[in-house]
Design a protein around this motif. Structure first.
Motif, PDB file in Angstrom:
ATOM      1  N   ALA A 169      52.829 -22.631  -6.793  1.00  7.22           N
ATOM      2  CA  ALA A 169      52.693 -22.595  -5.397  1.00  7.22           C
ATOM      3  C   ALA A 169      53.321 -21.896  -4.593  1.00  7.22           C
ATOM      4  CB  ALA A 169      52.965 -24.139  -5.025  1.00  7.22           C
ATOM      5  N   ALA A 170      54.517 -21.472  -4.937  1.00 10.82           N
ATOM      6  CA  ALA A 170      55.405 -20.321  -4.262  1.00 10.82           C
ATOM      7  C   ALA A 170      54.646 -18.980  -4.171  1.00 10.82           C
ATOM      8  CB  ALA A 170      56.714 -20.239  -4.720  1.00 10.82           C
ATOM      9  N   GLN A 171      54.122 -18.654  -5.167  1.00  9.37           N
ATOM     10  CA  GLN A 171      53.449 -17.497  -5.514  1.00  9.37           C
ATOM     11  C   GLN A 171      52.082 -17.380  -4.587  1.00  9.37           C
ATOM     12  OE1 GLN A 171      52.389 -16.060  -9.424  1.00  9.37           O
ATOM     13  NE2 GLN A 171      51.652 -14.261  -8.653  1.00  9.37           N
ATOM     14  N   LYS A 176      45.998 -31.608  -4.136  1.00  9.10           N
ATOM     15  CA  LYS A 176      45.887 -32.990  -4.352  1.00  9.10           C
ATOM     16  C   LYS A 176      44.545 -33.680  -3.832  1.00  9.10           C
ATOM     17  CE  LYS A 176      50.526 -34.162  -4.737  1.00  9.10           C
ATOM     18  NZ  LYS A 176      51.902 -35.214  -4.552  1.00  9.10           N
ATOM     19  N   THR A 177      44.004 -32.938  -2.594  1.00  5.98           N
ATOM     20  CA  THR A 177      42.712 -33.847  -2.277  1.00  5.98           C
ATOM     21  C   THR A 177      41.457 -32.695  -2.720  1.00  5.98           C
ATOM     22  OG1 THR A 177      42.875 -32.226  -0.331  1.00  5.98           O
ATOM     23  CG2 THR A 177      43.802 -34.333  -0.066  1.00  5.98           C
ATOM     24  N   SER A 178      41.939 -31.679  -3.459  1.00  4.39           N
ATOM     25  CA  SER A 178      40.719 -30.742  -3.746  1.00  4.39           C
ATOM     26  C   SER A 178      39.899 -31.274  -4.801  1.00  4.39           C
ATOM     27  CB  SER A 178      41.404 -29.311  -4.292  1.00  4.39           C
ATOM     28  OG  SER A 178      40.426 -28.474  -4.519  1.00  4.39           O
ATOM     29  N   ARG A 179      38.682 -30.695  -4.978  1.00  2.00           N
ATOM     30  CA  ARG A 179      37.805 -31.169  -6.012  1.00  2.00           C
ATOM     31  C   ARG A 179      37.886 -29.986  -6.928  1.00  2.00           C
ATOM     32  NH1 ARG A 179      32.724 -31.566  -2.833  1.00  2.00           N
ATOM     33  NH2 ARG A 179      33.665 -31.516  -1.167  1.00  2.00           N
ATOM     34  N   GLU A 180      38.386 -28.838  -6.490  1.00  2.00           N
ATOM     35  CA  GLU A 180      38.497 -27.460  -7.182  1.00  2.00           C
ATOM     36  C   GLU A 180      39.599 -27.217  -8.036  1.00  2.00           C
ATOM     37  OE1 GLU A 180      36.063 -24.096  -5.869  1.00  2.00           O
ATOM     38  OE2 GLU A 180      36.022 -25.106  -3.888  1.00  2.00           O
ATOM     39  N   LEU A 181      40.618 -27.724  -7.509  1.00  2.00           N
ATOM     40  CA  LEU A 181      42.173 -27.500  -7.976  1.00  2.00           C
ATOM     41  C   LEU A 181      42.623 -28.784  -8.485  1.00  2.00           C
ATOM     42  CD1 LEU A 181      43.445 -24.801  -5.356  1.00  2.00           C
ATOM     43  CD2 LEU A 181      42.340 -24.277  -7.406  1.00  2.00           C
ATOM     44  N   GLU A 182      43.891 -28.534  -9.239  1.00  2.00           N
ATOM     45  CA  GLU A 182      44.726 -29.401  -9.653  1.00  2.00           C
ATOM     46  C   GLU A 182      46.168 -28.927  -9.960  1.00  2.00           C
ATOM     47  OE1 GLU A 182      43.744 -31.177 -13.440  1.00  2.00           O
ATOM     48  OE2 GLU A 182      43.774 -29.260 -14.269  1.00  2.00           O
ATOM     49  N   LEU A 183      47.026 -30.009  -9.349  1.00  3.03           N
ATOM     50  CA  LEU A 183      48.386 -29.639  -9.337  1.00  3.03           C
ATOM     51  C   LEU A 183      49.032 -30.131 -10.713  1.00  3.03           C
ATOM     52  CD1 LEU A 183      50.948 -28.574  -7.637  1.00  3.03           C
ATOM     53  CD2 LEU A 183      51.047 -30.839  -6.973  1.00  3.03           C
ATOM     54  N   PHE A 184      49.764 -29.489 -11.557  1.00  2.00           N
ATOM     55  CA  PHE A 184      50.396 -30.127 -12.633  1.00  2.00           C
ATOM     56  C   PHE A 184      51.581 -29.143 -12.964  1.00  2.00           C
ATOM     57  CE2 PHE A 184      48.531 -25.970 -13.957  1.00  2.00           C
ATOM     58  CZ  PHE A 184      49.229 -25.733 -15.179  1.00  2.00           C
ATOM     59  N   GLY A 185      52.492 -29.885 -13.989  1.00  2.00           N
ATOM     60  CA  GLY A 185      53.759 -29.059 -14.443  1.00  2.00           C
ATOM     61  C   GLY A 185      54.734 -28.958 -12.900  1.00  2.00           C
ATOM     62  N   PRO A 186      55.434 -28.142 -13.194  1.00  2.00           N
ATOM     63  CA  PRO A 186      56.554 -28.125 -11.983  1.00  2.00           C
ATOM     64  C   PRO A 186      55.972 -27.038 -10.807  1.00  2.00           C
ATOM     65  CG  PRO A 186      57.024 -26.347 -13.734  1.00  2.00           C
ATOM     66  CD  PRO A 186      55.886 -27.139 -14.186  1.00  2.00           C
ATOM     67  N   GLY A 187      54.818 -27.876 -10.217  1.00  2.00           N
ATOM     68  CA  GLY A 187      54.213 -27.099  -8.886  1.00  2.00           C
ATOM     69  C   GLY A 187      53.268 -26.007  -9.147  1.00  2.00           C
ATOM     70  N   LEU A 188      52.614 -26.224 -10.404  1.00  2.00           N
ATOM     71  CA  LEU A 188      51.442 -25.248 -10.760  1.00  2.00           C
ATOM     72  C   LEU A 188      50.375 -25.619 -10.231  1.00  2.00           C
ATOM     73  CD1 LEU A 188      52.843 -24.153 -14.473  1.00  2.00           C
ATOM     74  CD2 LEU A 188      53.182 -22.898 -12.315  1.00  2.00           C
ATOM     75  N   LEU A 189      49.519 -24.542 -10.094  1.00  2.00           N
ATOM     76  CA  LEU A 189      48.141 -24.992  -9.440  1.00  2.00           C
ATOM     77  C   LEU A 189      47.098 -24.278 -10.612  1.00  2.00           C
ATOM     78  CD1 LEU A 189      49.034 -23.607  -6.071  1.00  2.00           C
ATOM     79  CD2 LEU A 189      48.045 -25.711  -6.212  1.00  2.00           C
ATOM     80  N   ARG A 190      46.017 -24.749 -10.765  1.00  2.00           N
ATOM     81  CA  ARG A 190      44.832 -24.384 -11.667  1.00  2.00           C
ATOM     82  C   ARG A 190      43.741 -24.895 -11.328  1.00  2.00           C
ATOM     83  NH1 ARG A 190      46.638 -27.106 -17.276  1.00  2.00           N
ATOM     84  NH2 ARG A 190      46.054 -29.252 -16.544  1.00  2.00           N
ATOM     85  N   LEU A 191      42.345 -24.010 -11.687  1.00  2.00           N
ATOM     86  CA  LEU A 191      40.870 -24.701 -11.484  1.00  2.00           C
ATOM     87  C   LEU A 191      41.068 -25.854 -12.314  1.00  2.00           C
ATOM     88  CD1 LEU A 191      39.407 -21.542 -11.357  1.00  2.00           C
ATOM     89  CD2 LEU A 191      39.816 -22.764  -9.320  1.00  2.00           C
ATOM     90  N   LYS A 192      40.158 -26.806 -11.905  1.00  2.00           N
ATOM     91  CA  LYS A 192      39.873 -28.049 -12.581  1.00  2.00           C
ATOM     92  C   LYS A 192      38.853 -27.452 -13.548  1.00  2.00           C
ATOM     93  CE  LYS A 192      40.712 -31.623  -9.396  1.00  2.00           C
ATOM     94  NZ  LYS A 192      40.387 -32.788  -8.820  1.00  2.00           N
TER      95      LYS A 192
END
Length: 125
Positions: A86-88, A109-125
């Motif tokens: 998320a910082a990047q 957390k409200t997105s249909r396209e992204l998810e949050l996992f691990g230590p603050g990482l974002l990725r596409l679902k």
């Protein structure tokens, strides 16, 4: 209205404003059995959709949160959809956005396209 039909309606509205009758024909072609009145009520309740007195339906301006989430999604997609901190993402956002890592994480957390996992990482679902 199914999620797929909803998606088709919003795609159509991003292209150009439509009349209520045109949208009703579209959803019927896609398999919906909603009446014009049901569609009109649905569109009236949708955030970001303007329904004029003349029966024209168009997408309104995005809320600041919607615009930020769209920018976050674009940053993640630009990195090939691979996990990104998320910082990047915060550093890569266009300068028009003033936000924080915490706000980005909350929006994801409200997105249909992204998810949050691990230590603050974002990725596409």
């Amino acid at each position: 209205m199914t999620p797929d039909i909803y998606q088709d309606v919003t795609v159509q509205l991003t292209r150009s404003p439509q009349s209520l009758s045109q949208l009703h024909e579209l959803i019927q072609e896609l398999g919906s059995d909603w009446s014009v009145d049901q569609l009109q009520l649905f569109l009236t309740c949708m955030a970001g959709v303007d329904l004029t007195a003349e029966g024209q339906v168009r997408l309104g301006a995005k809320s600041p949160q919607e615009a930020l989430l769209e920018a976050v999604v674009n940053v993640v997609k630009s990195r090939g959809g691979k996990p990104i901190p998320a910082a990047q993402v915060l550093r890569l956002l266009p300068g028009q956005f003033t936000t924080s890592e915490a706000q980005i994480k909350a929006l994801v957390k409200t997105s249909r396209e992204l998810e949050l996992f691990g230590p603050g990482l974002l990725r596409l679902k």
